[in-house]
Write a protein that holds these residues in place. Sequence first.
Motif, short mmCIF file in Angstrom:
data_model
loop_
_atom_site.label_atom_id
_atom_site.label_comp_id
_atom_site.label_asym_id
_atom_site.label_seq_id
_atom_site.Cartn_x
_atom_site.Cartn_y
_atom_site.Cartn_z
N UNK A 191 0.83 -1.06 0.07
CA UNK A 191 0.08 0.15 -0.05
C UNK A 191 0.88 1.26 0.05
N UNK A 192 0.15 2.31 -0.54
CA UNK A 192 1.12 3.60 -0.42
C UNK A 192 1.08 4.31 0.99
N UNK A 193 -0.23 4.59 1.44
CA UNK A 193 -0.25 5.39 2.63
C UNK A 193 -1.15 4.42 3.77
N UNK A 194 -0.66 4.80 5.13
CA UNK A 194 -1.66 4.59 5.94
C UNK A 194 -2.30 5.94 6.14
N UNK A 195 -3.54 5.71 6.85
CA UNK A 195 -4.54 6.99 7.27
C UNK A 195 -4.96 6.57 8.47
N UNK A 196 -4.22 7.10 9.62
CA UNK A 196 -4.35 6.79 11.27
C UNK A 196 -5.48 7.65 11.83
N UNK A 197 -6.26 7.07 12.63
CA UNK A 197 -7.21 7.91 13.33
C UNK A 197 -6.56 8.42 14.69
N UNK A 198 -5.40 7.83 15.19
CA UNK A 198 -4.90 8.37 16.34
C UNK A 198 -3.44 8.11 16.17
N UNK A 199 -2.82 8.96 17.19
CA UNK A 199 -1.24 8.94 17.13
C UNK A 199 -0.81 7.64 17.57
N UNK A 200 -1.48 7.12 18.45
CA UNK A 200 -1.12 5.72 18.82
C UNK A 200 -1.10 4.56 18.00
N UNK A 201 -1.91 4.80 17.08
CA UNK A 201 -1.85 3.88 15.98
C UNK A 201 -0.74 4.01 15.07
N UNK A 202 -0.29 5.07 14.86
CA UNK A 202 0.99 5.47 14.13
C UNK A 202 2.26 4.78 14.90
N UNK A 203 2.26 5.07 16.14
CA UNK A 203 3.45 4.52 17.21
C UNK A 203 3.49 2.94 16.83
N UNK A 204 2.16 2.50 16.95
CA UNK A 204 2.06 0.84 16.79
C UNK A 204 2.56 0.46 15.70
N UNK A 205 2.11 0.88 14.61
CA UNK A 205 2.73 0.51 13.07
C UNK A 205 4.06 0.74 12.99
N UNK A 206 4.97 1.75 13.55
CA UNK A 206 6.35 2.24 13.49
C UNK A 206 6.72 1.20 14.59
N UNK A 207 6.36 0.90 15.65
CA UNK A 207 7.02 0.00 16.50
C UNK A 207 7.13 -1.63 16.14
N UNK A 208 6.17 -1.95 15.40
CA UNK A 208 6.18 -3.42 14.59
C UNK A 208 6.58 -3.19 13.35
N UNK A 209 7.22 -2.29 12.81
CA UNK A 209 7.57 -2.27 11.49
C UNK A 209 6.72 -2.90 10.44
N UNK A 210 5.71 -2.41 10.42
CA UNK A 210 4.34 -2.76 9.66
C UNK A 210 4.41 -2.43 8.32
N UNK A 211 5.22 -1.38 7.87
CA UNK A 211 5.47 -0.87 6.51
C UNK A 211 6.55 0.06 6.39
N UNK A 212 6.92 0.39 5.22
CA UNK A 212 7.98 1.20 4.91
C UNK A 212 7.62 2.58 5.76
N UNK A 213 8.53 3.48 6.30
CA UNK A 213 8.31 4.71 7.02
C UNK A 213 7.72 5.58 6.06
N UNK A 214 7.93 5.61 4.81
CA UNK A 214 7.20 6.69 3.73
C UNK A 214 5.68 6.31 3.77
N UNK A 215 5.15 5.33 4.21
CA UNK A 215 3.69 5.04 4.24
C UNK A 215 3.15 5.83 5.34
#
Length: 420
Positions: free
Chosen positions: A167-191
Amino acid sequence: MTSTIDYPRRTEGVGGALVRRVKLAVVLEATTGGTRRHLYLLLEKIDLRRFEVTLFYSARRGPRFIEDLADFRERGIRCEEIPMTREISPVADAAAFFRLCAALRGGGFDIVHLHSSKAGFLGRLACLFARRPCVIYSPHSFAFQYRQDGLKGHFYLWLERLAGLFHDHFLFVSEDERLIARRHRLAPERTMALPVLPNALCHEKWSQAVCERRRRKLRGRLSIGEDHRIVGMVAHFRPQKGHRHLIEALPRVVAEQPSTRFLLIGDGPLLASAKARVRELDLEAHVLFTGALDDPLPYYDLMDVFVLTSLWEGHPYAILEAFARGLPVVVTRVPGLRDLVVPGENGLTIPIGDSAALAEALLRLLRDDTLRGTLARQAKETFARSPRLDAWASEYEAIYWRALESSRPARFHAVVSQEG
């Protein structure tokens, strides 16, 4: 909330022109609760002069979602059912995948927006066979957050990482969601570069007062006396919401504060077992189950305290509603709630699954009128600072334009003609 992103607003024949509307596909399986509401508010507000919208949905989990479809179609939104199951089912998932492949490939979409885990996984893989749309994924909390039982949790995490390649982009509804995605390395940072877009409510509706006559009538219908303190919870009865932890806290609260009544609003698969446990505890006189309500607003005005015992969350509307009504809240310390509730300012927080801590937090508020009033004022101020619905919808549209321009510039320039 004001948009921080510039995007084309010109209409045909004025300076430059929109060559055509952006073709947007929205895909979801989770047609209940907050995700259903999020989608309804978006499709109610999105500017159909700029976006041609097709909704791909599954009604297996939420039959009441069918009621929304008439409104969508009346607005000119095309709706197509693609049955999906919440749990992994190889046969059903394969059928849904091939139907999504055909629908997305044949639709010529510019943007495909996928909501929640199942649609997010199947949709991201299906988009590999479509005609290079911009793919946006909104998790609304991740499946592996609540699949913590060993191999299953790791398997769900692996699925998220696999799909995160496509996928090209995450669209998060909370900053916590983004922190979880980063912590677990779910996708490249650019997304993860798009702005976080929290949920929003209609301020005008939720700020309006409920008349005293209506409140008295409702109290009479529910057999609630003026001397009763009301602790309320609005949530679907499913494992995520942790109702059992609240019910186990009831004896301690009622023993000290016998005038307390618990108002539990919602339905779901665990409603019958919740009622059975209340009967076992001999607390039926203290607990009122309303079932699902089309309009919960007047019921909030009966409450003195609001509670949410979730095991995981995205960005729950129920807390925004409680804040709008000036209610102090007691919530679990989970991602999504931590973004909303500041301990000691607009509510109290407790550990997940800790019924003893929950009972003590509720008693602390029921004993202390001053604390309750202070938290209530801060709750209202929190809501006043939250996004307004029209601004939220405008920001959503702006984010779509930004996502399309950054990931698919050729498509973007095919949609918008830049002149002079």
